[in-house]
Motif scaffolding. Sequence first.
Motif, PDB file in Angstrom:
ATOM      1  N   LYS A  53     106.929 -25.385  15.926  1.00  0.00           N
ATOM      2  CA  LYS A  53     106.919 -24.383  14.842  1.00  0.00           C
ATOM      3  C   LYS A  53     108.239 -24.334  14.081  1.00  0.00           C
ATOM      4  O   LYS A  53     108.261 -24.422  12.850  1.00  0.00           O
ATOM      5  CB  LYS A  53     106.623 -23.025  15.469  1.00  0.00           C
ATOM      6  N   ILE A  54     109.340 -24.231  14.829  1.00  0.00           N
ATOM      7  CA  ILE A  54     110.640 -24.076  14.174  1.00  0.00           C
ATOM      8  C   ILE A  54     111.021 -25.350  13.429  1.00  0.00           C
ATOM      9  O   ILE A  54     111.485 -25.324  12.287  1.00  0.00           O
ATOM     10  CB  ILE A  54     111.737 -23.737  15.209  1.00  0.00           C
ATOM     11  N   PHE A  55     110.805 -26.510  14.078  1.00  0.00           N
ATOM     12  CA  PHE A  55     111.163 -27.781  13.444  1.00  0.00           C
ATOM     13  C   PHE A  55     110.402 -27.955  12.137  1.00  0.00           C
ATOM     14  O   PHE A  55     110.990 -28.251  11.088  1.00  0.00           O
ATOM     15  CB  PHE A  55     110.863 -28.940  14.394  1.00  0.00           C
ATOM     16  N   VAL A  56     109.082 -27.757  12.185  1.00  0.00           N
ATOM     17  CA  VAL A  56     108.281 -27.952  10.976  1.00  0.00           C
ATOM     18  C   VAL A  56     108.714 -26.963   9.897  1.00  0.00           C
ATOM     19  O   VAL A  56     108.842 -27.311   8.719  1.00  0.00           O
ATOM     20  CB  VAL A  56     106.779 -27.826  11.295  1.00  0.00           C
ATOM     21  N   LEU A  86     107.318 -33.006  16.398  1.00  0.00           N
ATOM     22  CA  LEU A  86     106.583 -33.120  15.135  1.00  0.00           C
ATOM     23  C   LEU A  86     105.652 -31.933  14.894  1.00  0.00           C
ATOM     24  O   LEU A  86     105.264 -31.666  13.761  1.00  0.00           O
ATOM     25  CB  LEU A  86     105.761 -34.412  15.179  1.00  0.00           C
ATOM     26  N   ASN A  87     105.267 -31.231  15.947  1.00  0.00           N
ATOM     27  CA  ASN A  87     104.364 -30.100  15.797  1.00  0.00           C
ATOM     28  C   ASN A  87     105.032 -28.776  16.145  1.00  0.00           C
ATOM     29  O   ASN A  87     104.382 -27.741  16.159  1.00  0.00           O
ATOM     30  CB  ASN A  87     103.137 -30.299  16.686  1.00  0.00           C
ATOM     31  N   TRP A  91      98.917 -23.011   5.623  1.00  0.00           N
ATOM     32  CA  TRP A  91      98.304 -24.160   6.285  1.00  0.00           C
ATOM     33  C   TRP A  91      99.100 -24.541   7.535  1.00  0.00           C
ATOM     34  O   TRP A  91      98.539 -24.750   8.608  1.00  0.00           O
ATOM     35  CB  TRP A  91      98.270 -25.305   5.271  1.00  0.00           C
ATOM     36  N   ALA A  92     100.431 -24.625   7.391  1.00  0.00           N
ATOM     37  CA  ALA A  92     101.251 -25.124   8.493  1.00  0.00           C
ATOM     38  C   ALA A  92     101.444 -24.072   9.582  1.00  0.00           C
ATOM     39  O   ALA A  92     101.798 -24.409  10.707  1.00  0.00           O
ATOM     40  CB  ALA A  92     102.603 -25.584   7.959  1.00  0.00           C
ATOM     41  N   MET A  93     101.201 -22.796   9.280  1.00  0.00           N
ATOM     42  CA  MET A  93     101.355 -21.702  10.262  1.00  0.00           C
ATOM     43  C   MET A  93     102.708 -21.746  10.961  1.00  0.00           C
ATOM     44  O   MET A  93     102.788 -21.878  12.174  1.00  0.00           O
ATOM     45  CB  MET A  93     100.251 -21.768  11.322  1.00  0.00           C
ATOM     46  N   VAL A  94     103.774 -21.665  10.187  1.00  0.00           N
ATOM     47  CA  VAL A  94     105.109 -21.743  10.786  1.00  0.00           C
ATOM     48  C   VAL A  94     105.836 -20.407  10.670  1.00  0.00           C
ATOM     49  O   VAL A  94     107.045 -20.344  10.707  1.00  0.00           O
ATOM     50  CB  VAL A  94     105.960 -22.849  10.144  1.00  0.00           C
ATOM     51  N   GLN A  95     105.057 -19.315  10.528  1.00  0.00           N
ATOM     52  CA  GLN A  95     105.713 -18.030  10.285  1.00  0.00           C
ATOM     53  C   GLN A  95     106.426 -17.482  11.511  1.00  0.00           C
ATOM     54  O   GLN A  95     106.048 -17.754  12.638  1.00  0.00           O
ATOM     55  CB  GLN A  95     104.672 -17.018   9.793  1.00  0.00           C
ATOM     56  N   LEU A 148     110.078 -28.258   6.378  1.00  0.00           N
ATOM     57  CA  LEU A 148     109.372 -27.846   5.161  1.00  0.00           C
ATOM     58  C   LEU A 148     110.347 -27.225   4.173  1.00  0.00           C
ATOM     59  O   LEU A 148     110.257 -27.461   2.970  1.00  0.00           O
ATOM     60  CB  LEU A 148     108.258 -26.844   5.495  1.00  0.00           C
ATOM     61  N   GLU A 187     111.664 -25.707   9.386  1.00  0.00           N
ATOM     62  CA  GLU A 187     112.942 -26.115   8.798  1.00  0.00           C
ATOM     63  C   GLU A 187     112.774 -27.339   7.901  1.00  0.00           C
ATOM     64  O   GLU A 187     113.325 -27.408   6.807  1.00  0.00           O
ATOM     65  CB  GLU A 187     113.970 -26.435   9.898  1.00  0.00           C
TER      66      GLU A 187
END
Lengths: 264, 377
Positions: free
Chosen positions: A215-218, A212-213, A100-104, A222, A220
């Motif tokens: 990729k790397i921050f979210v 807040l949006n 869902w978050a697409m943080v790959q 998470l 980490e």
Amino acid sequence: MSTITLLGLILLVLMVVVGGKAGAQSFLALLLNFGLLFLTIVLVAFHFSPLIVTLVVGMMVLALTIFMSSGDDLSSTVAFIASALVLVLLILLIVPVEHWAMVQGFGPEDSEDLEGLSVLVGISFVQVTIATAILSTLGAIAEAAMAIAAGLSEILDQHPQVTLKALFGDGITVGKQIIGTTFNTLFFGFFGGFLALFIWFTGVHYSFGEILNDKIFVAEILMILFSMLSVLLTVPVTTWVMTRAVAEKRRHAAKQTSPQDQVK
Amino acid sequence: MGRAVIVQKLKLQSTVRWWAWLIALILGAVLVMGTQHDAVFYHDPILKVTAVQHQKPTKITDNFQNEDWQTRQTLTGHLLNGQYRGRSLTISNTYSASGAMDQRYRVGSQLFVVLHHHAGQLSATVKGYKRDTALVFMLWLVVGLLLLIMRFSGLMAFLSVAANGVLFLLAILLNGSTQGAQVLWIFGSLAVVFAALTLWLVLGRTRQMLITLATTLGGTLCAILVALLVFHVTHEKGMFYESMQYVTQLPRPLFLAETLLGSLGAVMDESTDIISSLYALKRERPELTSMQIFKSGRQIGSTIMGPLINVLFFIFVADTFPMALLYLKNGNSWGYTFSMNMSMGVVQSLISGIGIVLAVPLASYLASRWLPKEVRA
């Protein structure tokens, strides 16, 4: 001698001096865990499914960590079963949330480090990121499960006839005692690691919305939240497994004693 | 009569609980819905995808015989905010099967875009995916469960993490305003404040808190001193500061600051455990001598130190997984991959480990000296 070797030797000597045989065992467990972690990366590089490799390695890490530290049989077994259950629960949550978050993979902040590297390597980075998140929680799950199982086992030693309902309440009480300090371990552990990233954000003047949006921050944050959640889940799950184990043991004991009573 | 009161109380408690879960659930739904419709609060234009068309995937092979599939997709959607709100746009996006640097977008995805004006035509390129909903959902899940399962203790744990988060932010801003010249001093003093604040929240202003604080700071400081000594002796052989990620200032003090903060929490966790157990022990058996207390402290400490080092090890080293994998797939040897990705994490874990082990005798010694003769229950 390299820095890692010398620091490792100092740690080994200190652990043996302070903990004796248990200390040496813990050091060995640490070494084996590192080997397992490296093995995971190598296996994934050979195109084994990241999720399955992580699940298997995760179970092995939990078993190693729990059975190689000193603890009585009951609490070690309970801690292992509970931590394995939590691991499975956590995977069921991490997989959909990461999709869902697409943080790959990597973000724009990584471009400098990625220079000269090919990123199209044919391995699903969503799965690699899921594996990373799972691996980073393993230590916390094992530690929390052992602490709670040990606490409950001590209560059982002192009050062998405690009712199962009371035991469950005791488990939550033990959990309450460890939750504050464990959260701080996780908070500082992760934030220590992300210090450079946060300094980057303020240095480059990211807006609040951008952070807040990001990729790397979210990714980490998470990871921290997954770890905290795993510790939180470990409390009721370990307590529940302990009550099941005690109930089983008592039923067993009742079966064994009752025929003798009849003979008498 | 007594029993009736208890039953009533129990009933009351269970109904309160039921309501609490319901409120948490509604709050969660509101938060998730809210962040899905918060585009108006963002300065950057946001596009909501309403239709996606895919082209045929093409096979890509790189210099290391890695095979991947790339697909071009055409996204159609409308803007949710800004002066062009409601305008329809079409964007093309390329994604790969591995997806390390790109994303596959779907119908319903919300994307941050950059708008371009070209000869009176409005066009856009994708800047990033909107992730705040997922973040808020997880935050809600953790905080909600924390409060519902742990009640008051959960609230205190949440408060201490939140307070530390705010302090952390302030320190980073301060570090930025000094161009990073004082990073070690700023985060060193911050560590003292962090530890004092957290322990005060957990233990209150008691002698127990002072002993724990002294152990925490002493253990962490000793670890850093040992590390500096080892760095001096080995000339930092096998440490690759250039492998640290996201570094924008002098790496060495930054590395030490990271290690200091990273180990602080674990040392604090352990000191709290040992010293509160020793307090409980003294309360039950006031006749114990200092020597016996020291021994029990060592006993308790040596069972928890191993798992704690493990916690930090997995946090520090697991994070390097994606980059290490990329190194391996780009034809690098295992040794080089380790050096460039994991060596700094391993050094950090080892230094923290030394702090965690040193805290055991320190906590036992301080407790054996300073524990009051009479511990009140």
